[in-house]
Design an enzyme around this catalytic site. Structure first.
Site: not given
Length: 464
Positions: A80, A154, A178
């Site tokens: 990420k 996210s 997330s």
């Protein structure tokens, strides 16, 4: 051979590598081929590290030939884009924030030490402050099952990178759901460890006291192998035998599982139907299933929201003052709301959070784990996530995951079927704080008896 390799799970890929049925270079080529096929549609990546991946694959070939592979030798992992990888820019999903990382985040360093190969930086909701991955200022990651729909956030790019076969696993972060939200919406497995178990060093923060580094893979077994490397740096591989991880359960028999009543009751009719069918299968596998109520859940979400909002606003205080127009409307609104939380309210919220977390954990004391839908709806349409509806969509997506960030418990979302429209549904399971291995073993036992995790998204044309 490289095209079909991208359809394998992490553990299947490891077995093929260590039996010499496939080479690391072939596996890496399979990852890159998947990216070439899917990336125009999904927008899963901020950067793709093709040269780094192929160079690492050549080194892994030598290690395997010498008989000294690491636990994750030649397994591609996406990271990420709020987690630092040395030499690469970290944007945290922003259109203007760029920092070239001087060193690896500790979580990625441990995986690289175990032989994992970096595939690329995965796209994310702007500054990790949203649950859709709709990013009007940079790039939106869409759902490979239906590009009209959100991937969830996210950590949406991380989930999608696993779903499309671009890597064997991915590192994400989870502050309110997330990891589990995008895992549920895209049909992969997403694991949030106990709070504090995995270091967050050199991870761009959303809320430093609540942020957790989590793992995506197609299976719970894949997540377990990555977690082993996160916790046991440099541990050797299993010799290519494909043997069970030592903490694997053989079945769900005699487990006591509590269905979170409020989570199932709030599910949409199609999600309710899919989860209800899954619960019947779980009972048929020998688990004792009963209802559980998590008292003070809404209050706990509210006080934790105050903690997250205050800490996020402190991280962004200067930028929010100097360049408010650089943020998407939804993220700016959340940061402004956090700026309105006073220091005294923040301190009180942290104390209240500890009390409520203890009470919520106590509610679960009769069960080995509690379960329910990870997300009460299937993936919303991107077009439905504009500024006027962003708060509503955010609240729905976070409804069932946030409570386990309050308590710091390990929690996992595993695929449990698809709804009538073909979109995936995730089953969330959570165990007591520190019982990460027990939880993964339960999820592995469930997946050993079912095939929901084997389903793959169809390749569709990019949305114009």
């Amino acid at each position: 051979m490289s095209a079909s390799l991208s359809d394998l799970t992490l553990e299947e890929t490891q077995a093929a590598l260590l039996r010499r049925d496939a080479s690391p270079t072939e596996v890496a080529a399979g990852y890159l081929a998947a990216i070439e096929r899917w990336e125009p549609t999904t927008g899963a990546f901020v950067t793709v590290s093709a040269e780094r991946l192929l160079a690492g694959a050549k080194r892994a070939e030598d290690e395997i030939m010498r008989g000294s592979p690491g636990r994750l030798a030649a397994i591609g992992v996406s990271v990420k884009d709020n987690i630092d990888v040395a030499g690469l820019p970290t944007t945290a999903g922003s259109s203007w924030f760029v920092e070239r990382a001087a060193a690896d985040a500790e979580s990625w360093r441990r995986l690289a030490s175990a032989g994992a190969l970096h595939v690329g930086k995965a796209n994310m909701h702007e500054f990790a402050y949203g649950a859709t991955n709709v990013n009007p200022k940079a790039r939106t990651t869409v759902n490979p099952w239906d590009p009209r729909c959100v991937s969830g956030g996210s950590s949406g790019g991380s989930a999608v990178s696993v779903a499309i076969g671009a890597c064997g696993a991915s590192l994400g972060t989870d502050t309110g759901g997330s990891v589990r939200i995008p895992a549920a919406l895209t049909g992969v497995t997403g694991f949030k460890p106990s709070l504090g178990l995995v270091p967050t060093t050199k991870v761009f923060p959303l809320s430093p006291s609540c942020d957790t580094v989590g793992v995506f893979s197609r299976t719970a077994a894949g997540c377990a192998r990555v977690l082993q490397s996160l916790l046991a740096e440099g541990a050797p591989a299993d010799g290519g035998t494909g043997q069970r991880d030592p903490h694997r359960r053989r079945s769900l028999r005699e487990l006591r599982l509590g269905v979170v009543r409020s989570h199932l009751a709030a599910a949409s009719p199609e999600v309710y139907e899919v989860v209800h069918r899954a619960l019947k299968i779980i009972e048929g596998l020998g688990a004792a299933v009963d209802w559980v109520d998590l008292h003070h859940e809404e209050e706990a979400r509210a006080v934790t929201g105050a903690v997250v909002g205050f800490e996020a606003a402190q991280v962004h205080r200067r930028w929010l003052r100097d360049r408010p127009g650089g943020y998407g409307d939804d993220v700016r609104a959340r940061l402004e709301a956090g700026s309105a939380v006073s220091a005294s309210r923040y301190r009180a919220a942290k104390q209240e959070r500890r009390r409520l977390a203890a009470e919520m954990v106590a509610d679960q004391c009769l069960f080995d784990a509690v379960i329910g839908p990870a997300v009460p709806v299937t993936a919303p349409k991107v077009a439905e996530c504009g500024p006027e509806r962003a708060p509503e969509v955010q609240a729905v997506l976070l409804a069932n995951t946030y409570c386990f960030n309050v308590t710091g418990q390990p929690a996992i979302s595993v695929p449990c079927g698809t709804a009538s429209g073909g979109l995936p549904v995730g089953l969330q399971m959570a165990a007591g704080p520190g019982k990460d291995r027990d939880l993964l073993a339960m999820a592995m036992a469930l997946q050993a008896a079912t095939d929901w995790h084997e389903r793959r998204p169809p390749l569709r044309e990019p949305v114009a």
